[in-house]
Scaffold this motif. Structure first.
Motif, PDB file in Angstrom:
ATOM      1  N   ALA A  40       1.000  -1.219  -0.007  1.00 11.53           N
ATOM      2  CA  ALA A  40       0.148  -0.038   0.019  1.00 11.53           C
ATOM      3  C   ALA A  40       0.964   1.330   0.048  1.00 11.53           C
ATOM      4  N   ALA A  41       2.026   1.167  -0.669  1.00 10.26           N
ATOM      5  CA  ALA A  41       3.024   2.358  -0.421  1.00 10.26           C
ATOM      6  C   ALA A  41       2.519   3.325  -1.104  1.00 10.26           C
ATOM      7  N   THR A  42       2.563   4.655  -0.679  1.00 14.31           N
ATOM      8  CA  THR A  42       2.399   5.919  -1.494  1.00 14.31           C
ATOM      9  C   THR A  42       3.383   6.501  -2.139  1.00 14.31           C
ATOM     10  N   ASP A  43       3.274   7.371  -2.897  1.00 13.50           N
ATOM     11  CA  ASP A  43       4.489   8.354  -3.477  1.00 13.50           C
ATOM     12  C   ASP A  43       5.305   8.799  -2.414  1.00 13.50           C
ATOM     13  N   ASP A  44       4.521   9.214  -1.437  1.00  8.29           N
ATOM     14  CA  ASP A  44       5.518   9.914  -0.148  1.00  8.29           C
ATOM     15  C   ASP A  44       6.274   8.682   0.377  1.00  8.29           C
ATOM     16  N   ASP A  45       5.674   7.502   0.372  1.00 15.29           N
ATOM     17  CA  ASP A  45       6.677   6.500   0.960  1.00 15.29           C
ATOM     18  C   ASP A  45       7.818   6.209  -0.031  1.00 15.29           C
ATOM     19  N   ARG A  46       7.448   6.135  -1.020  1.00 17.54           N
ATOM     20  CA  ARG A  46       8.558   5.887  -2.236  1.00 17.54           C
ATOM     21  C   ARG A  46       9.455   7.123  -2.206  1.00 17.54           C
ATOM     22  N   ILE A  47       9.126   8.327  -2.230  1.00 17.74           N
ATOM     23  CA  ILE A  47       9.923   9.507  -2.112  1.00 17.74           C
ATOM     24  C   ILE A  47      11.144   9.431  -0.878  1.00 17.74           C
ATOM     25  N   LYS A  48      10.354   8.968   0.382  1.00 22.68           N
ATOM     26  CA  LYS A  48      11.469   8.865   1.679  1.00 22.68           C
ATOM     27  C   LYS A  48      12.259   7.780   1.451  1.00 22.68           C
ATOM     28  N   ALA A  49      11.747   6.622   0.805  1.00 24.37           N
ATOM     29  CA  ALA A  49      12.968   5.533   0.576  1.00 24.37           C
ATOM     30  C   ALA A  49      14.106   5.775  -0.349  1.00 24.37           C
ATOM     31  N   LEU A  50      13.737   6.594  -1.602  1.00 29.49           N
ATOM     32  CA  LEU A  50      14.644   7.033  -2.472  1.00 29.49           C
ATOM     33  C   LEU A  50      15.691   7.952  -1.691  1.00 29.49           C
ATOM     34  N   THR A  51      15.003   9.031  -0.903  1.00 24.39           N
ATOM     35  CA  THR A  51      15.741  10.008  -0.428  1.00 24.39           C
ATOM     36  C   THR A  51      16.674   9.277   0.734  1.00 24.39           C
ATOM     37  N   ASP A  52      16.343   8.378   1.564  1.00 24.63           N
ATOM     38  CA  ASP A  52      17.071   7.643   2.609  1.00 24.63           C
ATOM     39  C   ASP A  52      18.261   7.016   1.903  1.00 24.63           C
ATOM     40  N   ALA A  53      17.794   6.327   0.738  1.00 22.07           N
ATOM     41  CA  ALA A  53      19.129   5.754  -0.114  1.00 22.07           C
ATOM     42  C   ALA A  53      20.111   6.682  -0.569  1.00 22.07           C
ATOM     43  N   CYS A  54      19.509   7.850  -1.026  1.00 26.50           N
ATOM     44  CA  CYS A  54      20.679   8.967  -1.317  1.00 26.50           C
ATOM     45  C   CYS A  54      21.501   9.342  -0.400  1.00 26.50           C
ATOM     46  N   GLU A  55      20.602   9.795   0.656  1.00 25.86           N
ATOM     47  CA  GLU A  55      21.333  10.249   1.854  1.00 25.86           C
ATOM     48  C   GLU A  55      22.285   9.180   2.668  1.00 25.86           C
ATOM     49  N   ALA A  56      22.001   8.093   2.419  1.00 29.11           N
ATOM     50  CA  ALA A  56      23.262   7.005   2.911  1.00 29.11           C
ATOM     51  C   ALA A  56      24.456   6.746   1.949  1.00 29.11           C
ATOM     52  N   GLY A  57      24.435   7.763   0.972  1.00 28.83           N
ATOM     53  CA  GLY A  57      25.633   7.402   0.147  1.00 28.83           C
ATOM     54  C   GLY A  57      25.559   6.724  -1.070  1.00 28.83           C
ATOM     55  N   ALA A  58      24.203   6.259  -1.585  1.00 27.51           N
ATOM     56  CA  ALA A  58      24.223   5.478  -2.653  1.00 27.51           C
ATOM     57  C   ALA A  58      24.823   6.095  -3.855  1.00 27.51           C
ATOM     58  N   GLU A  59      25.387   5.423  -4.692  1.00 21.53           N
ATOM     59  CA  GLU A  59      26.046   6.060  -6.051  1.00 21.53           C
ATOM     60  C   GLU A  59      25.136   5.609  -7.135  1.00 21.53           C
ATOM     61  N   VAL A  60      24.499   4.745  -7.043  1.00 21.77           N
ATOM     62  CA  VAL A  60      23.405   4.151  -8.114  1.00 21.77           C
ATOM     63  C   VAL A  60      22.278   3.591  -7.250  1.00 21.77           C
ATOM     64  N   VAL A  61      21.140   4.420  -7.659  1.00 24.35           N
ATOM     65  CA  VAL A  61      19.766   3.744  -7.162  1.00 24.35           C
ATOM     66  C   VAL A  61      18.866   3.152  -8.348  1.00 24.35           C
ATOM     67  N   VAL A  62      18.593   1.812  -8.104  1.00 23.70           N
ATOM     68  CA  VAL A  62      17.825   0.981  -8.943  1.00 23.70           C
ATOM     69  C   VAL A  62      16.458   0.918  -8.444  1.00 23.70           C
ATOM     70  N   THR A  63      15.484   1.469  -9.390  1.00 21.63           N
ATOM     71  CA  THR A  63      13.952   1.463  -8.909  1.00 21.63           C
ATOM     72  C   THR A  63      13.123   0.732  -9.994  1.00 21.63           C
ATOM     73  N   PRO A  64      12.804  -0.414  -9.600  1.00 19.14           N
ATOM     74  CA  PRO A  64      11.834  -1.170 -10.477  1.00 19.14           C
ATOM     75  C   PRO A  64      10.175  -0.752 -10.438  1.00 19.14           C
ATOM     76  N   GLY A  65       9.806  -0.684 -11.471  1.00 15.06           N
ATOM     77  CA  GLY A  65       8.422  -0.314 -11.613  1.00 15.06           C
ATOM     78  C   GLY A  65       7.788   1.029 -11.866  1.00 15.06           C
ATOM     79  N   PHE A  66       6.836   0.907 -12.745  1.00 18.06           N
ATOM     80  CA  PHE A  66       6.403   2.285 -13.268  1.00 18.06           C
ATOM     81  C   PHE A  66       5.830   3.298 -12.409  1.00 18.06           C
ATOM     82  N   LEU A  67       5.412   2.650 -11.316  1.00 22.41           N
ATOM     83  CA  LEU A  67       4.880   3.636  -9.993  1.00 22.41           C
ATOM     84  C   LEU A  67       6.012   4.426  -9.509  1.00 22.41           C
ATOM     85  N   GLN A  68       7.259   4.215  -9.626  1.00 22.39           N
ATOM     86  CA  GLN A  68       8.555   5.025  -9.247  1.00 22.39           C
ATOM     87  C   GLN A  68       8.442   6.596  -9.915  1.00 22.39           C
ATOM     88  N   GLU A  69       7.881   6.763 -11.041  1.00 23.58           N
ATOM     89  CA  GLU A  69       7.738   8.009 -11.673  1.00 23.58           C
ATOM     90  C   GLU A  69       7.734   9.319 -10.681  1.00 23.58           C
TER      91      GLU A  69
END
Length: 187
Positions: free
Chosen positions: A48-77
């Motif tokens: 039941a993840a929302t866009d806000d949930d995905r935004i937070k997860a992407l931001t968390d990955a970037c803030e943790a120093g990810a150099e590459v972030v892979v996002t499967p699924g059209f809902l990531q837009e």
């Protein structure tokens, strides 16, 4: 710690036997083969993840120093549009996605209709003449696979000179629910 390769799951779980799991396996193999660290992030609220949930997860990955972030699924837009411009040093891979005009994002799409064609063709060549296609959500990738499936079945039926019946149905979700199981059984 810092993880060089990060994957942010779609609404499916990490062990969904499908898109998320296969993407994760690819990320792990690439990272392992190249001596890189890796981690996955699952947005809050699971299926039941929302866009806000995905935004937070992407931001968390970037803030943790990810150099590459892979996002499967059209809902990531929507989440990608919100996060990518804020992290120009991070490379993003949008699986089952498209080019959105960001220099640090690449969209990867498939020719689902080809796999569907081969599946339908093989089913009829194997002697099946009563076929069913049960897709999850009626989205472009699932539709393309379904159309290919029917076209492959039709081509094999013409070659063999047989009639094929096909039932085509979308469940509206990707759940392994009792309702979806019952629908599959009737097909």
């Amino acid at each position: 710690g810092t993880y060089q390769i990060a994957m942010v799951t779609d609404v499916g779980q990490l062990k969904d036997g499908s898109f998320n799991e296969f993407t994760w396996n690819g990320c792990k193999k690439y990272a392992s083969d190249n001596g890189l660290s890796y981690k996955y992030y699952q947005p809050a609220n699971g299926n039941a993840a929302t866009d806000d949930d995905r935004i937070k997860a992407l931001t968390d990955a970037c803030e943790a120093g990810a150099e590459v972030v892979v996002t499967p699924g059209f809902l990531q837009e929507t989440a990608l549009k919100a996060v990518v411009p804020n992290y120009p040093e991070v490379q993003f891979v949008f699986i089952d996605g498209w080019d959105m005009g960001y220099p640090n994002l690449v969209g990867v799409s498939y020719k689902e209709e080809q796999a569907g064609y081969l599946a339908g063709y093989a089913a009829v060549k194997d002697g099946f003449t009563k076929l069913g296609f049960m897709g999850g959500m009626s989205v472009p990738a699932v539709q393309a696979f379904g159309y290919g499936y029917l076209q492959g079945a039709d081509a094999a039926a013409k070659e063999l000179g047989v009639n094929v019946e096909a039932t085509y149905h979308y469940t509206g979700n990707f759940d392994e629910s009792d309702a979806n199981k019952a629908t599959a059984k009737t097909m």
